[in-house]
Design a protein around this motif. Sequence first.
Motif, PDB file in Angstrom:
ATOM      1  N   LEU A  12      45.579  31.673  63.809  1.00 52.49           N
ATOM      2  CA  LEU A  12      44.471  32.618  63.663  1.00 52.49           C
ATOM      3  C   LEU A  12      45.042  33.997  63.342  1.00 52.49           C
ATOM      4  CD1 LEU A  12      41.784  31.165  66.028  1.00 52.49           C
ATOM      5  CD2 LEU A  12      41.786  31.405  63.346  1.00 52.49           C
ATOM      6  N   THR A  13      46.125  34.315  64.297  1.00 52.06           N
ATOM      7  CA  THR A  13      46.254  35.734  64.440  1.00 52.06           C
ATOM      8  C   THR A  13      47.258  36.421  63.322  1.00 52.06           C
ATOM      9  OG1 THR A  13      46.453  35.827  67.029  1.00 52.06           O
ATOM     10  CG2 THR A  13      47.422  37.361  65.903  1.00 52.06           C
TER      11      THR A  13
ATOM     12  N   ARG B  40      46.946  35.431  59.992  1.00 48.94           N
ATOM     13  CA  ARG B  40      46.012  35.827  59.057  1.00 48.94           C
ATOM     14  C   ARG B  40      44.991  37.154  59.242  1.00 48.94           C
ATOM     15  NH1 ARG B  40      45.909  30.400  58.912  1.00 48.94           N
ATOM     16  NH2 ARG B  40      43.686  30.429  59.703  1.00 48.94           N
ATOM     17  N   LEU B  41      45.387  37.880  60.558  1.00 53.96           N
ATOM     18  CA  LEU B  41      44.660  39.009  60.661  1.00 53.96           C
ATOM     19  C   LEU B  41      45.240  40.117  60.284  1.00 53.96           C
ATOM     20  CD1 LEU B  41      42.073  39.634  62.803  1.00 53.96           C
ATOM     21  CD2 LEU B  41      43.927  40.021  64.330  1.00 53.96           C
TER      22      LEU B  41
ATOM     23  N   ARG C 176      39.690  39.015  59.039  1.00 50.26           N
ATOM     24  CA  ARG C 176      40.308  37.837  58.954  1.00 50.26           C
ATOM     25  C   ARG C 176      39.416  37.024  57.674  1.00 50.26           C
ATOM     26  NH1 ARG C 176      40.586  35.394  63.875  1.00 50.26           N
ATOM     27  NH2 ARG C 176      42.533  35.907  63.967  1.00 50.26           N
TER      28      ARG C 176
END
Length: 148
Positions: free
Chosen positions: A6-7, A9-10, A62
């Motif tokens: 997740l991080t 693609r931040l 995101r």
Amino acid sequence: MDDAGLTERLTIRRARADDLSACADLYVRVLVETFTWLPADRHRREDFLRAARDEEIYLAERAGRLVGVAGFYRPQNFLHSLYVTERGHGVGKALLNHVARAADGPLSLKVQAANRRAQAFYAREGFTCAERGRDPGSDIDWLRLVRG
């Protein structure tokens, strides 16, 4: 999906003038959801927009969605605000680290004494309490935290 995925693609960037309305909306939404010890009508987008005039506003996105916002008052290396919609997925940590890299000295912030979740987050990130207080005319106790 794990937190690292997740991080990755931040995206964090400085907010543009046309981003500020959405940032103010996120600010109010997160306050209403998480600051349950205060009446919901106490949180106003105008407060965010007023502060944004003197601050650097950074946002986290995101997949094209706004998921976090941070307000940084550079003259005092002061993190004025940090609000995220996806808690527990590295958004707050990524925004905090981005602001810390922008600062030219130790970063400080205030957190409401009732906000135990935020205090735990900042403690994990190396902040310590430097002062306790209450603003004149306010009924809200706060802690000033510093990370050197």
